[in-house]
Design a protein around this motif. Structure first.
Motif, PDB file in Angstrom:
ATOM      1  N   HIS A  59       0.848  -1.196   0.000  1.00 26.02           N
ATOM      2  CA  HIS A  59       0.000   0.000   0.000  1.00 26.02           C
ATOM      3  C   HIS A  59       0.879   1.239   0.000  1.00 26.02           C
ATOM      4  N   ARG A  60       0.521   2.211  -0.844  1.00 28.37           N
ATOM      5  CA  ARG A  60       1.343   3.402  -0.970  1.00 28.37           C
ATOM      6  C   ARG A  60       0.677   4.664  -0.429  1.00 28.37           C
ATOM      7  N   SER A  61      -0.613   4.563  -0.134  1.00 36.38           N
ATOM      8  CA  SER A  61      -1.326   5.731   0.395  1.00 36.38           C
ATOM      9  C   SER A  61      -1.582   5.538   1.879  1.00 36.38           C
ATOM     10  N   VAL A  62      -1.268   6.564   2.655  1.00 34.61           N
ATOM     11  CA  VAL A  62      -1.521   6.549   4.097  1.00 34.61           C
ATOM     12  C   VAL A  62      -2.275   7.822   4.461  1.00 34.61           C
TER      13      VAL A  62
ATOM     14  N   PHE B  99      -4.697  14.363   7.168  1.00 33.68           N
ATOM     15  CA  PHE B  99      -3.962  14.482   5.906  1.00 33.68           C
ATOM     16  C   PHE B  99      -3.726  13.112   5.292  1.00 33.68           C
ATOM     17  N   GLU B 100      -3.317  13.164   4.012  1.00 33.33           N
ATOM     18  CA  GLU B 100      -3.047  11.936   3.272  1.00 33.33           C
ATOM     19  C   GLU B 100      -1.704  12.069   2.563  1.00 33.33           C
ATOM     20  N   TYR B 101      -0.950  10.991   2.575  1.00 27.27           N
ATOM     21  CA  TYR B 101       0.321  10.938   1.886  1.00 27.27           C
ATOM     22  C   TYR B 101       0.319   9.824   0.856  1.00 27.27           C
ATOM     23  N   PHE B 102       0.928  10.127  -0.258  1.00 23.34           N
ATOM     24  CA  PHE B 102       1.096   9.128  -1.318  1.00 23.34           C
ATOM     25  C   PHE B 102       2.469   9.347  -1.931  1.00 23.34           C
ATOM     26  N   SER B 103       3.247   8.291  -1.973  1.00 19.31           N
ATOM     27  CA  SER B 103       4.614   8.371  -2.517  1.00 19.31           C
ATOM     28  C   SER B 103       5.384   9.547  -1.926  1.00 19.31           C
ATOM     29  N   GLU B 104       5.331   9.658  -0.604  1.00 19.26           N
ATOM     30  CA  GLU B 104       6.090  10.638   0.173  1.00 19.26           C
ATOM     31  C   GLU B 104       5.608  12.074  -0.013  1.00 19.26           C
ATOM     32  N   THR B 105       4.485  12.268  -0.704  1.00 16.09           N
ATOM     33  CA  THR B 105       3.960  13.614  -0.936  1.00 16.09           C
ATOM     34  C   THR B 105       2.605  13.764  -0.257  1.00 16.09           C
TER      35      THR B 105
ATOM     36  N   GLY C  87       2.861  15.887   9.205  1.00 12.96           N
ATOM     37  CA  GLY C  87       3.150  14.481   8.953  1.00 12.96           C
ATOM     38  C   GLY C  87       4.201  14.334   7.889  1.00 12.96           C
ATOM     39  N   ARG C  88       4.593  13.095   7.683  1.00  9.30           N
ATOM     40  CA  ARG C  88       5.492  12.793   6.587  1.00  9.30           C
ATOM     41  C   ARG C  88       5.378  11.316   6.254  1.00  9.30           C
ATOM     42  N   GLN C  89       5.874  10.986   5.087  1.00  5.65           N
ATOM     43  CA  GLN C  89       5.867   9.586   4.662  1.00  5.65           C
ATOM     44  C   GLN C  89       7.263   9.252   4.144  1.00  5.65           C
ATOM     45  N   PHE C  90       7.705   8.061   4.467  1.00  7.99           N
ATOM     46  CA  PHE C  90       9.023   7.630   4.078  1.00  7.99           C
ATOM     47  C   PHE C  90       8.963   6.784   2.802  1.00  7.99           C
ATOM     48  N   SER C  91      10.123   6.498   2.264  1.00 11.45           N
ATOM     49  CA  SER C  91      10.173   5.774   0.985  1.00 11.45           C
ATOM     50  C   SER C  91       9.583   4.361   1.087  1.00 11.45           C
TER      51      SER C  91
ATOM     52  N   SER D 140       4.544   6.009   7.718  1.00 13.23           N
ATOM     53  CA  SER D 140       4.215   7.423   7.917  1.00 13.23           C
ATOM     54  C   SER D 140       4.290   7.772   9.397  1.00 13.23           C
ATOM     55  N   GLU D 141       4.599   9.014   9.657  1.00 14.13           N
ATOM     56  CA  GLU D 141       4.564   9.555  11.009  1.00 14.13           C
ATOM     57  C   GLU D 141       3.731  10.826  11.008  1.00 14.13           C
ATOM     58  N   MET D 142       3.063  11.061  12.121  1.00 17.57           N
ATOM     59  CA  MET D 142       2.439  12.367  12.300  1.00 17.57           C
ATOM     60  C   MET D 142       2.960  12.965  13.603  1.00 17.57           C
ATOM     61  N   ASN D 143       3.081  14.251  13.597  1.00 16.67           N
ATOM     62  CA  ASN D 143       3.638  14.974  14.730  1.00 16.67           C
ATOM     63  C   ASN D 143       2.652  16.046  15.170  1.00 16.67           C
ATOM     64  N   VAL D 144       2.484  16.160  16.460  1.00 20.39           N
ATOM     65  CA  VAL D 144       1.680  17.254  17.009  1.00 20.39           C
ATOM     66  C   VAL D 144       2.569  18.016  17.972  1.00 20.39           C
ATOM     67  N   SER D 145       2.741  19.288  17.706  1.00 17.66           N
ATOM     68  CA  SER D 145       3.587  20.099  18.577  1.00 17.66           C
ATOM     69  C   SER D 145       2.714  20.932  19.520  1.00 17.66           C
ATOM     70  N   THR D 146       3.309  21.402  20.574  1.00 18.47           N
ATOM     71  CA  THR D 146       2.625  22.249  21.559  1.00 18.47           C
ATOM     72  C   THR D 146       1.235  21.700  21.879  1.00 18.47           C
ATOM     73  N   LEU D 147       1.218  20.541  22.451  1.00 20.83           N
ATOM     74  CA  LEU D 147      -0.036  19.839  22.722  1.00 20.83           C
ATOM     75  C   LEU D 147      -0.995  20.650  23.568  1.00 20.83           C
ATOM     76  N   GLU D 148      -2.282  20.519  23.216  1.00 23.27           N
ATOM     77  CA  GLU D 148      -3.363  21.145  23.983  1.00 23.27           C
ATOM     78  C   GLU D 148      -4.280  20.039  24.506  1.00 23.27           C
TER      79      GLU D 148
END
Lengths: 113, 112
Positions: free
Chosen positions: A29-32, A47-53, A66-70, A74-82
């Motif tokens: 699977h290439r879509s996350v 959000f959605e990632y496909f082929s690292e985009t 977020g980001r997606q690797f080769s 995928s990882e998602m990041n949340v900064s300054t949590l509320e």
């Protein structure tokens, strides 16, 4: 074939901290995609990632990224949590760009105190 | 903006009963529609995917129909069992890519 895996399964953080969640899609699977689920708002698209985009982004503040690797992980990041970021975060994978069937992981339960 | 509504919000039925869950959406320009179940505190399990060109899809005791022109889908569960107790969610594909817009869910309880 292994399903979608998410780590960690449970997480407790304090306000102001940041957090990184991980998702490994089904092999091939290439879509996350990422979703947030809360009792008040239901399931909302992040959000959605496909082929690292990043192809799609929901209506969330820039603290969510977020980001997606080769290898399609995928990882998602949340900064300054509320406090309002407390939710079940779900990841879904699918084969390709087209509207194929989505398969969801077990989720990461994030609690912000 | 696509809005998806599910009726009823909650349903309690005796075991063995046939039941219908309803899903309506405001923008008929959808690609596909997918039904899921969610057990408490768990992720989503895919039940059925209906392509936009299809009218219905069947899997075991489940049958889902899609009427794009009227903006409606139904999930029919035959001979319900206590193990069917869960929240059922419908979601529509739209807006490009794999973005799903979810309904509000129907919480089903099947009693012995």
């Amino acid at each position: 074939k292994a399903g979608v895996t998410q780590t960690p399964r449970y997480l407790i953080k304090t306000r102001g901290q940041q957090v990184t969640l991980s998702c490994s899609p089904i092999s091939g699977h290439r879509s996350v995609s990422w979703y947030q689920q809360t009792p008040g708002q239901g399931l909302q698209f992040l959000f959605e990632y496909f082929s690292e985009t990043q192809r799609n982004k929901g209506n969330f503040p820039g603290r969510f990224s977020g980001r997606q690797f080769s290898n399609s992980r995928s990882e998602m990041n949340v900064s300054t949590l509320e406090l309002g970021d407390s939710a079940l975060y779900l990841c879904a994978s699918s084969l390709a760009q087209a509207t194929y069937e989505q398969y969801f992981g077990p989720g990461t339960r994030l609690t912000v105190t | 903006k696509q809005e998806v509504t599910q009726i009823p919000a909650a349903l309690s039925v005796p075991e063995g009963e046939n039941l219908v869950l309803n899903c309506s959406f405001t923008d008929s320009a959808i690609y596909n529609l997918q039904w899921f179940r969610q057990d408490p505190g768990k992720g989503l399990t895919s039940l059925l995917l209906i392509q936009s060109s299809q009218r219905e899809q069947t899997s075991g005791r489940l049958n889902a129909s899609l009427d794009k022109s009227s903006g409606r889908s139904t999930l029919y569960i035959a001979a319900s069992q206590p193990g069917d107790s869960a929240t059922y969610l419908c979601a529509v594909f739209g807006g490009g890519g794999n973005k799903l817009t979810f309904g509000t869910g129907t919480q089903l309880k099947v009693e012995l």
